[in-house]
Design a protein around this motif. Structure first.
Motif, PDB file in Angstrom:
ATOM      1  N   LEU A   1     -27.875  86.921  -4.539  1.00 27.48           N
ATOM      2  CA  LEU A   1     -27.357  86.852  -3.237  1.00 27.48           C
ATOM      3  C   LEU A   1     -27.855  85.864  -2.587  1.00 27.48           C
ATOM      4  CD1 LEU A   1     -29.286  88.760  -1.418  1.00 27.48           C
ATOM      5  CD2 LEU A   1     -27.773  89.882  -2.873  1.00 27.48           C
ATOM      6  N   SER A   2     -28.057  84.776  -1.507  1.00 21.01           N
ATOM      7  CA  SER A   2     -28.447  84.389  -0.688  1.00 21.01           C
ATOM      8  C   SER A   2     -28.372  85.465   0.442  1.00 21.01           C
ATOM      9  CB  SER A   2     -28.473  83.254  -0.755  1.00 21.01           C
ATOM     10  OG  SER A   2     -26.655  82.673  -0.164  1.00 21.01           O
ATOM     11  N   TYR A   3     -29.909  84.772   1.268  1.00 22.24           N
ATOM     12  CA  TYR A   3     -29.535  85.385   2.753  1.00 22.24           C
ATOM     13  C   TYR A   3     -30.166  84.690   3.403  1.00 22.24           C
ATOM     14  CZ  TYR A   3     -30.608  88.252   6.583  1.00 22.24           C
ATOM     15  OH  TYR A   3     -30.762  88.804   7.834  1.00 22.24           O
ATOM     16  N   LYS A   4     -29.194  84.274   4.659  1.00 23.96           N
ATOM     17  CA  LYS A   4     -29.084  83.132   5.348  1.00 23.96           C
ATOM     18  C   LYS A   4     -30.504  82.980   6.712  1.00 23.96           C
ATOM     19  CE  LYS A   4     -26.393  80.110   8.883  1.00 23.96           C
ATOM     20  NZ  LYS A   4     -25.859  79.687   9.883  1.00 23.96           N
ATOM     21  N   LEU A   5     -31.399  82.206   6.641  1.00 24.11           N
ATOM     22  CA  LEU A   5     -32.570  82.266   7.699  1.00 24.11           C
ATOM     23  C   LEU A   5     -32.485  81.393   8.867  1.00 24.11           C
ATOM     24  CD1 LEU A   5     -35.438  81.976   4.741  1.00 24.11           C
ATOM     25  CD2 LEU A   5     -34.863  84.230   5.860  1.00 24.11           C
ATOM     26  N   ASN A   6     -31.949  80.454   8.737  1.00 22.34           N
ATOM     27  CA  ASN A   6     -31.757  79.312   9.421  1.00 22.34           C
ATOM     28  C   ASN A   6     -30.600  77.903   9.501  1.00 22.34           C
ATOM     29  OD1 ASN A   6     -32.982  76.983   8.190  1.00 22.34           O
ATOM     30  ND2 ASN A   6     -34.794  78.046   9.296  1.00 22.34           N
ATOM     31  N   ASN A   7     -30.459  77.184   9.866  1.00 19.47           N
ATOM     32  CA  ASN A   7     -29.333  76.755   9.604  1.00 19.47           C
ATOM     33  C   ASN A   7     -28.911  75.526   8.070  1.00 19.47           C
ATOM     34  OD1 ASN A   7     -27.564  77.195  11.767  1.00 19.47           O
ATOM     35  ND2 ASN A   7     -28.504  75.055  13.226  1.00 19.47           N
ATOM     36  N   THR A   8     -30.821  75.452   8.063  1.00 19.84           N
ATOM     37  CA  THR A   8     -30.594  74.280   7.094  1.00 19.84           C
ATOM     38  C   THR A   8     -31.260  75.586   5.536  1.00 19.84           C
ATOM     39  OG1 THR A   8     -32.946  73.730   7.566  1.00 19.84           O
ATOM     40  CG2 THR A   8     -31.105  72.553   8.692  1.00 19.84           C
ATOM     41  N   LEU A   9     -32.082  76.853   6.031  1.00 18.76           N
ATOM     42  CA  LEU A   9     -32.280  77.307   5.137  1.00 18.76           C
ATOM     43  C   LEU A   9     -32.429  79.076   4.566  1.00 18.76           C
ATOM     44  CD1 LEU A   9     -36.392  76.671   5.838  1.00 18.76           C
ATOM     45  CD2 LEU A   9     -34.778  75.619   3.952  1.00 18.76           C
ATOM     46  N   SER A  10     -32.137  79.132   3.395  1.00 15.89           N
ATOM     47  CA  SER A  10     -31.469  80.376   2.696  1.00 15.89           C
ATOM     48  C   SER A  10     -32.465  81.160   1.703  1.00 15.89           C
ATOM     49  CB  SER A  10     -30.236  80.486   2.558  1.00 15.89           C
ATOM     50  OG  SER A  10     -29.232  80.317   3.234  1.00 15.89           O
ATOM     51  N   PHE A  11     -32.461  82.504   1.862  1.00 21.66           N
ATOM     52  CA  PHE A  11     -33.504  82.952   0.977  1.00 21.66           C
ATOM     53  C   PHE A  11     -32.945  83.312  -0.464  1.00 21.66           C
ATOM     54  CE2 PHE A  11     -34.403  86.751  -1.471  1.00 21.66           C
ATOM     55  CZ  PHE A  11     -35.747  86.551  -1.836  1.00 21.66           C
ATOM     56  N   ARG A  12     -33.146  82.803  -2.165  1.00 18.57           N
ATOM     57  CA  ARG A  12     -31.588  83.113  -3.094  1.00 18.57           C
ATOM     58  C   ARG A  12     -32.556  83.707  -3.504  1.00 18.57           C
ATOM     59  NH1 ARG A  12     -30.739  80.999  -7.631  1.00 18.57           N
ATOM     60  NH2 ARG A  12     -28.343  80.384  -7.784  1.00 18.57           N
ATOM     61  N   THR A  13     -31.719  84.693  -4.756  1.00 16.97           N
ATOM     62  CA  THR A  13     -32.959  85.813  -5.392  1.00 16.97           C
ATOM     63  C   THR A  13     -31.123  85.183  -6.531  1.00 16.97           C
ATOM     64  OG1 THR A  13     -33.435  87.732  -6.365  1.00 16.97           O
ATOM     65  CG2 THR A  13     -32.081  87.904  -4.100  1.00 16.97           C
TER      66      THR A  13
ATOM     67  N   PRO B   1     -19.307  83.624   3.585  1.00 20.73           N
ATOM     68  CA  PRO B   1     -20.460  84.110   4.745  1.00 20.73           C
ATOM     69  C   PRO B   1     -19.671  85.592   4.864  1.00 20.73           C
ATOM     70  CG  PRO B   1     -20.719  81.873   4.958  1.00 20.73           C
ATOM     71  CD  PRO B   1     -19.046  82.508   3.898  1.00 20.73           C
ATOM     72  N   LEU B   2     -20.553  86.889   4.537  1.00 23.47           N
ATOM     73  CA  LEU B   2     -20.687  88.146   4.450  1.00 23.47           C
ATOM     74  C   LEU B   2     -21.402  88.782   5.737  1.00 23.47           C
ATOM     75  CD1 LEU B   2     -19.275  89.285   1.444  1.00 23.47           C
ATOM     76  CD2 LEU B   2     -17.718  89.200   2.814  1.00 23.47           C
ATOM     77  N   LEU B   3     -21.231  90.386   6.597  1.00 29.95           N
ATOM     78  CA  LEU B   3     -23.100  90.870   6.778  1.00 29.95           C
ATOM     79  C   LEU B   3     -23.084  89.582   7.755  1.00 29.95           C
ATOM     80  CD1 LEU B   3     -24.434  92.156   4.076  1.00 29.95           C
ATOM     81  CD2 LEU B   3     -22.839  93.391   5.740  1.00 29.95           C
ATOM     82  N   LYS B   4     -22.560  89.577   9.040  1.00 26.81           N
ATOM     83  CA  LYS B   4     -22.419  88.524  10.598  1.00 26.81           C
ATOM     84  C   LYS B   4     -23.470  87.441   9.699  1.00 26.81           C
ATOM     85  CE  LYS B   4     -24.735  92.286  12.916  1.00 26.81           C
ATOM     86  NZ  LYS B   4     -25.988  93.264  13.734  1.00 26.81           N
ATOM     87  N   ASP B   5     -22.550  87.140   8.782  1.00 25.31           N
ATOM     88  CA  ASP B   5     -22.431  85.678   7.708  1.00 25.31           C
ATOM     89  C   ASP B   5     -24.207  85.484   7.688  1.00 25.31           C
ATOM     90  OD1 ASP B   5     -19.782  84.656   8.910  1.00 25.31           O
ATOM     91  OD2 ASP B   5     -20.083  84.333  11.325  1.00 25.31           O
ATOM     92  N   LYS B   6     -24.351  86.724   7.074  1.00 28.70           N
ATOM     93  CA  LYS B   6     -25.777  86.153   6.881  1.00 28.70           C
ATOM     94  C   LYS B   6     -26.216  85.697   4.987  1.00 28.70           C
ATOM     95  CE  LYS B   6     -28.521  86.074  10.632  1.00 28.70           C
ATOM     96  NZ  LYS B   6     -29.461  84.753  10.997  1.00 28.70           N
ATOM     97  N   VAL B   7     -25.043  86.583   4.349  1.00 31.25           N
ATOM     98  CA  VAL B   7     -25.242  87.238   3.097  1.00 31.25           C
ATOM     99  C   VAL B   7     -24.247  86.864   2.296  1.00 31.25           C
ATOM    100  CG1 VAL B   7     -25.441  88.604   1.353  1.00 31.25           C
ATOM    101  CG2 VAL B   7     -26.175  89.003   3.749  1.00 31.25           C
ATOM    102  N   ILE B   8     -24.134  86.027   0.621  1.00 32.52           N
ATOM    103  CA  ILE B   8     -23.068  84.920   0.152  1.00 32.52           C
ATOM    104  C   ILE B   8     -23.770  85.565  -1.327  1.00 32.52           C
ATOM    105  CG2 ILE B   8     -22.623  82.879  -0.795  1.00 32.52           C
ATOM    106  CD1 ILE B   8     -22.740  81.427   1.458  1.00 32.52           C
TER     107      ILE B   8
END
Length: 508
Positions: A465-477, A429-436
């Protein structure tokens, strides 16, 4: 003074025990249910009604609402090989201790078997009344179906459903790859009975058989259909298990054949648990690729021999049959697979003794794909859209194994579907543990809908990449390229979707 030191030692040891319990990730519970439903769809012209049966898995979001995924297949009529994939959402409200109302909505894509499915996109709302028998429930009511993207399947019908509670335990995804010894787990909420699950990736062969009057023998001259797929099994006792099996053709006939089976079996082990014999029986749906399975309902008896390779990994060889009840479609089945057994979410077992446990991450991704200018065999070239389900299982923090199935829902290719597997790699995880960031390459079976895939084998690399929304969900593209062997499909694509991620305890 000794008494003071003794009391101090007790307090300190208690604090240390509490600290250890806090280190072990907390066990959480998710209420969920599996559902089987059936409806009879009215088709236009002289076609008989199509029996449409679905397998769904829904998570309870709170006490009264749910969301999940479902796959449908034809089991009666003359449209064997008609399959769809979609998402569910609904409200389930009890009006007494046992009676409930269920208002839900399904959006999906798919088609096949020459049905007037258009681009494949459809909606299926329902309103049911149900009765809870504690260990299962039944419901029935009104439903409506509309293949609205240029299709001609539309109408109101009765639906029947059977639901079984099927929740699970989990921990946050961040716990994945953390390892704990048995003593620490004994003092945690994971000190419960373990559950056994297996996942097998396999290659199967269906040899078309029968006498010379059989329509499939006449058309394919006893050809061998080569399939790739997976089988997921869960054990409800030491020896008895249930399974879900999905296959798609990649060679032997024109692309498009697919089958899905749900069933049960018995597991017998010997040779110090290094060798297994499994007897299985399943029922389901299958067809496509020009294969005539009439309504699509199929049976699958099978026997498998497994030999341990290392740790929890086994080599499997199977022999069985895939056939319709009247033998209109009749094949012998033989194949080979690689199976991985998992003892999960508990440290107590009558058959095994564990020394440690590791949390493994799993991701379930629902997304929408867009293929730019997807090549066709006959129709004009245009964009292809499809709804897709992908499941990732972490091998370690940065490498995962993955499987994916997709069904067309816009773009005049409603019968097109994919079933592919592969490997992927991701960053920390990068950018404050939000982005992979990730990259993956998958390959397998695809076909139908006039999409030019030859005999059905495709390769599909991508990165995103994926962006973490909360502990169980992320947006992915992601973006990538799809290439068919023996066909003209050779196009870039993009996708976007939602990733549901968690971890489970795997015992060693």
């Amino acid at each position: 003074m000794k008494k003071i030191l003794f009391v101090f030692a007790l307090v300190l040891s208690g604090q240390l025990l509490d600290a250890q319990n806090e280190i072990v990730p907390k066990k959480k519970s998710q209420k969920a249910f599996a559902k089987l439903d059936f409806l009879s769809l009215d088709l236009p012209k002289d076609d008989p009604n199509m029996g449409f049966t679905g397998i769904h898995y829904n998570l309870m979001l709170n006490d009264w609402s749910y969301a999940g995924l479902g796959i449908y297949g034809a089991v009666s009529g003359n449209k064997g090989g008609f399959f769809t994939l979609g998402v569910n959402a609904g409200i389930k409200k009890y009006v007494s201790d046992v009676f409930y109302m269920d208002a839900g909505f399904h959006f999906g894509g798919g088609g096949g078997a020459g049905a007037p499915d258009g681009g494949g996109a459809f909606i299926l709302p329902h309103f049911n009344l149900g009765y809870n028998f504690k260990h299962f429930s039944i419901n029935s009511g009104w439903s409506y179906v509309d293949f609205f993207d240029g299709g001609n399947i539309k109408g109101h019908q009765l639906n029947l459903g059977l639901e079984i509670p099927l929740g699970y335990s989990f921990s946050n995804y961040e716990a994945s790859e953390n390892e704990f010894n048995f003593e620490m787990l004994e003092r945690s909420s994971w000190n419960v009975n373990s559950k056994r699950t297996s996942l097998m990736l396999h290659l199967n062969n269906l040899k078309i058989e029968g006498d010379d009057t059989n329509i499939n023998v006449q058309k394919f001259n006893r050809a061998t259909i080569r399939l790739a797929g997976f089988e997921l099994a869960t054990y409800f006792s030491k020896n008895w298990f249930s399974f879900l099996k999905v296959d798609g053709a990649f060679d032997g006939i024109k692309a498009g054949y697919m089958d899905v089976f749900l069933g049960g079996g018995y597991h017998f082990s010997f040779n110090k648990n290094r060798t297994n014999i499994l007897a299985k029986f399943g029922v389901g749906a299958g067809g496509g690729g020009g294969v005539n399975t009439k309504g699509g309902f199929l049976m699958y008896p099978d026997i498998s021999l497994e030999q341990k390779l290392f740790k929890n990994t086994f080599l499997s060889i199977n022999k069985g049959f895939v056939m319709s009840p009247d033998s209109h479609f009749y094949t012998s089945s033989f194949g080979v697979g690689l199976k991985y057994y998992i003892d999960r979410n508990g440290i107590i077992s009558e058959e095994k003794s564990f020394s440690k446990g590791k949390f493994k991450g799993i991701e379930v991704i629902t997304k929408q794909d867009l293929y730019f200018n997807a090549k066709r065999d006959g129709n004009p070239t245009e964009n292809l859209h499809q709804i897709s389900l992908q499941i990732n299982l972490n091998l370690n923090k940065n490498i995962y194994v993955t499987g994916q199935t997709s069904f067309a829902n816009f773009g005049n290719a409603g019968a097109y579907a994919e079933g592919i597997v592969g490997l992927g790699t991701r960053t920390n995880p990068l950018l404050k543990d939000k982005v992979i960031f990730f990259g993956q390459i998958l390959g397998g079976a695809a076909g139908g809908g006039d999409i030019s895939t030859g005999e059905g084998f495709i390769v599909k690399p991508s990165a995103g990449l994926s962006y973490k929304l909360n502990n169980t969900l992320s947006f992915r593209t992601a973006a990538g390229f799809v290439k068919a062997k023996g066909g003209n499909l050779s196009n870039p694509f993009v996708n976007f979707g939602i990733k549901y991620h968690l971890s489970f305890l795997k015992m060693n």
